[in-house]
Design a protein around this motif. Structure first.
Motif, mmCIF file in Angstrom:
data_model
loop_
_atom_site.group_PDB
_atom_site.id
_atom_site.type_symbol
_atom_site.label_atom_id
_atom_site.label_comp_id
_atom_site.label_asym_id
_atom_site.label_seq_id
_atom_site.Cartn_x
_atom_site.Cartn_y
_atom_site.Cartn_z
ATOM 1 N N ASP A 406 0.834 -1.208 0.000
ATOM 2 C CA ASP A 406 0.000 0.000 0.000
ATOM 3 C C ASP A 406 0.869 1.257 0.000
ATOM 4 O O ASP A 406 2.013 1.249 0.453
ATOM 5 N N SER A 407 0.285 2.365 -0.461
ATOM 6 C CA SER A 407 0.993 3.648 -0.465
ATOM 7 C C SER A 407 1.120 4.180 0.959
ATOM 8 O O SER A 407 0.163 4.136 1.737
ATOM 9 N N ILE A 408 2.298 4.702 1.299
ATOM 10 C CA ILE A 408 2.522 5.252 2.637
ATOM 11 C C ILE A 408 1.723 6.522 2.875
ATOM 12 O O ILE A 408 1.390 6.867 4.007
ATOM 13 N N HIS A 409 1.383 7.238 1.785
ATOM 14 C CA HIS A 409 0.658 8.506 1.900
ATOM 15 C C HIS A 409 -0.576 8.377 2.780
ATOM 16 O O HIS A 409 -0.783 9.154 3.717
ATOM 17 N N TYR A 410 -1.420 7.386 2.462
ATOM 18 C CA TYR A 410 -2.719 7.275 3.131
ATOM 19 C C TYR A 410 -2.574 6.860 4.595
ATOM 20 O O TYR A 410 -3.318 7.337 5.462
ATOM 21 N N TYR A 411 -1.608 6.012 4.878
ATOM 22 C CA TYR A 411 -1.373 5.591 6.263
ATOM 23 C C TYR A 411 -0.918 6.782 7.114
ATOM 24 O O TYR A 411 -1.412 6.998 8.218
ATOM 25 N N ILE A 412 0.045 7.538 6.582
ATOM 26 C CA ILE A 412 0.586 8.680 7.323
ATOM 27 C C ILE A 412 -0.485 9.748 7.525
ATOM 28 O O ILE A 412 -0.647 10.288 8.632
ATOM 29 N N MET A 413 -1.226 10.054 6.468
ATOM 30 C CA MET A 413 -2.260 11.099 6.576
ATOM 31 C C MET A 413 -3.364 10.677 7.543
ATOM 32 O O MET A 413 -3.845 11.495 8.339
ATOM 33 N N ALA A 414 -3.759 9.402 7.502
ATOM 34 C CA ALA A 414 -4.785 8.910 8.434
ATOM 35 C C ALA A 414 -4.278 8.964 9.869
ATOM 36 O O ALA A 414 -4.995 9.373 10.788
ATOM 37 N N GLY A 415 -3.012 8.540 10.069
ATOM 38 C CA GLY A 415 -2.431 8.540 11.415
ATOM 39 C C GLY A 415 -2.379 9.927 12.019
ATOM 40 O O GLY A 415 -2.781 10.131 13.180
ATOM 41 N N TYR A 416 -1.889 10.890 11.264
ATOM 42 C CA TYR A 416 -1.767 12.240 11.809
ATOM 43 C C TYR A 416 -3.115 12.965 11.892
ATOM 44 O O TYR A 416 -3.284 13.881 12.691
ATOM 45 N N THR A 417 -4.089 12.562 11.073
ATOM 46 C CA THR A 417 -5.450 13.100 11.235
ATOM 47 C C THR A 417 -6.010 12.671 12.595
ATOM 48 O O THR A 417 -6.627 13.465 13.319
ATOM 49 N N LEU A 418 -5.776 11.403 12.954
ATOM 50 C CA LEU A 418 -6.199 10.904 14.274
ATOM 51 C C LEU A 418 -5.452 11.639 15.390
ATOM 52 O O LEU A 418 -6.046 11.990 16.424
ATOM 53 N N VAL A 419 -4.150 11.892 15.193
ATOM 54 C CA VAL A 419 -3.362 12.637 16.182
ATOM 55 C C VAL A 419 -3.928 14.033 16.388
ATOM 56 O O VAL A 419 -4.050 14.509 17.522
ATOM 57 N N ILE A 420 -4.290 14.706 15.295
ATOM 58 C CA ILE A 420 -4.868 16.063 15.381
ATOM 59 C C ILE A 420 -6.168 16.036 16.183
ATOM 60 O O ILE A 420 -6.402 16.878 17.058
ATOM 61 N N LEU A 421 -7.019 15.034 15.915
ATOM 62 C CA LEU A 421 -8.298 14.903 16.632
ATOM 63 C C LEU A 421 -8.055 14.667 18.125
ATOM 64 O O LEU A 421 -8.693 15.309 18.982
ATOM 65 N N LEU A 422 -7.135 13.767 18.460
ATOM 66 C CA LEU A 422 -6.850 13.463 19.864
ATOM 67 C C LEU A 422 -6.210 14.662 20.576
ATOM 68 O O LEU A 422 -6.440 14.866 21.771
ATOM 69 N N THR A 423 -5.411 15.436 19.853
ATOM 70 C CA THR A 423 -4.820 16.644 20.440
ATOM 71 C C THR A 423 -5.902 17.607 20.874
ATOM 72 O O THR A 423 -5.800 18.272 21.914
#
Length: 503
Positions: A406-423
């Motif tokens: 899989d492309s790393i783009h989607y994993y990284i963007m999903a991960g940091y979107t979750l980080v932003i929400l939790l922040t």
């Protein structure tokens, strides 16, 4: 006599911290592979040297690095000079990163991968300049008393947006370059600067305001490297690059390559190179201490002894890893890929991620400082377990990405979107610490093992590219500890509120 007792206690503590790695290696070697590893005595000796190195390193931190960082912060806080503090923060951040061996290795790899579009030295200057700038910015944040929430939310929105437009050849390396800026020496020093400054200022809290400098030092290079990658891949041309391949030079070399036929001379040369890597930091401290503050360093003999112990301890630590763990780790990765199915590979990724993080000296040091700053709210051992679990989950997901292609783009963007929400949802006291802990995980133990695992998988799995798929596991090891620590803080707060309502 008291110091010897203290060191003995640290030595026992260091051995207990390495037990998870020993357990993981023993389980996979004897239960899964069902064979005695080659060089068993070498591995045992290596683990003993690692224990000694960690103990010396931690003792050196307490004697030299933490006191000097706090003292300089106190002096600047008394003077009330914001420009001086910002200049010191920039110089410290820049000096701590420009000579970082892991960054040099990543920059050289980027030049090879990009076929000369990316210039290795330019990349190093960009990353070091970014770290210097954000340490200066972090100093301003502490002085003004700003919450880290908005800095991280806005910053990672930019990270996610830039990742969307970045060429796939640069994404993994960009995130890895952000991870390698925080090493075993710079993390405690930068943390000491932030904590010392927060303690010195009235109305500032060590836990809320003192942490966060490491987090910023990880985040901003991710942005600048990707922007640089977009620019060179859009407008740059390929150049001549030495065909030296993609090698983890620092990790695959012997314990000490002979110099002029002498292994001892080779070891002394390696130790000298380690001293060279720390010299820019020592230079910045001495210049500001004697030319700006114009005061002698208090307890100079202790500070000098502390720095010597840090350097010797770090060298022993790296030698022990090379002697004991790297060779067997590489062989096991190859053997696991050869097994039918991927179950054991996933299990190995999870357990080795957990075990290496529990043994990370910088995490042990920061966990203890966080417990001290939290005044009962957090326990150092709980922090380490949460971070280790996050790294284990992150590396397992990263390994899954390599297996599936899989492309790393989607994993990284999903991960940091979750980080932003939790922040947004997390209690304010945990945000700075959670982001700092994400940076601490990518240090001397985790980076070499994780990078070797990613490159090994991409090399041995058909259809995978070392360039695109082999890098990026460090990013996963950084994202998920932030998530686990924040989820824990949110859960604790909700439980506490529920009990308060019931009572």
């Amino acid at each position: 006599m008291n110091q010897l007792k203290e060191f003995y206690g640290i030595l026992k503590h260091a051995f207990r911290n390495l037990l998870p790695i020993i357990a993981v290696v023993a389980f996979f070697q004897f239960v899964v592979m069902q064979e005695v590893p080659e060089g068993m005595m070498s591995m045992v000796l290596g683990l003993g040297i690692v224990v000694l190195g960690v103990a010396l390193f931690l003792q050196g931190l307490e004697l030299g690095i933490f006191p000097i960082g706090k003292n300089i912060s106190n002096e600047f806080a008394k003077r009330g000079s914001l420009p001086l503090l910002m200049v010191f923060g920039f110089c410290l951040g820049f000096a701590a990163v420009i000579a970082e061996p892991a960054l040099i290795a990543v920059a050289d790899q980027a030049e090879v991968i990009s076929e000369g579009r990316v210039n290795a030295f330019t990349l190093r200057l960009l990353v070091a300049g970014s770290v210097g700038a954000v340490v200066a910015l972090g100093v301003v944040r502490i002085i003004l008393g700003h919450s880290l929430h908005w800095y991280m939310i806005i910053g990672y929105i930019i990270v996610v947006a830039v990742t969307f437009f970045s060429p796939e050849e640069i994404v993994g390396l960009a995130y890895d370059s952000g991870g390698v800026t925080t090493n075993i020496v710079t993390v405690p020093l930068i943390a000491a600067l932030g904590i010392g400054l927060a303690v010195s200022l009235r109305g500032r809290n060590a836990l809320t305001h003192g942490f966060g400098l490491v987090a910023l030092a990880v985040m901003v290079p991710m942005i600048t490297v990707q922007l640089y990658g977009i620019m060179v891949y859009t407008f740059g041309e390929t150049g001549d690059v030495a065909a030296n391949g993609l090698q983890m030079e620092a990790e695959t070399e012997g314990v000490a390559d002979p110099v002029a036929g002498s292994v001892l001379l080779g070891m002394l040369t390696d130790l000298g190179l380690m001293v060279r890597d720390v010299l820019p930091i020592i230079g910045v401290i001495l210049i500001f201490q004697y030319l700006v503050i114009r005061k002698r360093i208090a307890h100079l003999h202790k500070v000098v002894a502390g720095f010597v112990l840090v350097i010797v301890g770090l060298y022993a630590f790296v030698v022990g890893l090379k002697l004991g763990l790297f060779p067997i780790g590489e062989r096991m990765a190859e053997q696991l890929i050869a097994l039918e199915g991927f179950f054991w590979l996933y299990l190995f990724a999870f357990t080795i991620g957990f075990a290496t993080t529990m043994a990370e000296p910088a995490l042990i040091a920061i966990g203890d400082k966080a417990e001290e700053a939290a005044k009962g709210k957090l326990k150092g051992n709980v922090i380490r377990l949460l971070v280790a679990a996050g790294v284990a989950i992150g590396i397992t997901i990263g390994v899954h990405r390599i297996i599936t292609g899989d492309s790393i783009h989607y994993y990284i963007m999903a991960g940091y979107t979750l980080v932003i929400l939790l922040t947004w949802l997390s209690p304010k006291y945990i945000v700075a610490l959670a982001f700092d802990l994400g940076g601490v995980t990518t240090s001397e133990v985790t980076v070499p093992l994780v990078t070797a695992l990613g490159i090994g998988l991409a090399t041995h799995i058909e259809g995978r590219s070392v360039i695109i798929d082999g890098f990026g596991l460090i990013a996963f090891a950084s994202i998920f500890p932030i998530i686990t620590v924040m989820l824990y803080a949110i859960a604790v707060e909700r439980i506490a509120k529920a009990r308060g309502v019931q009572t």
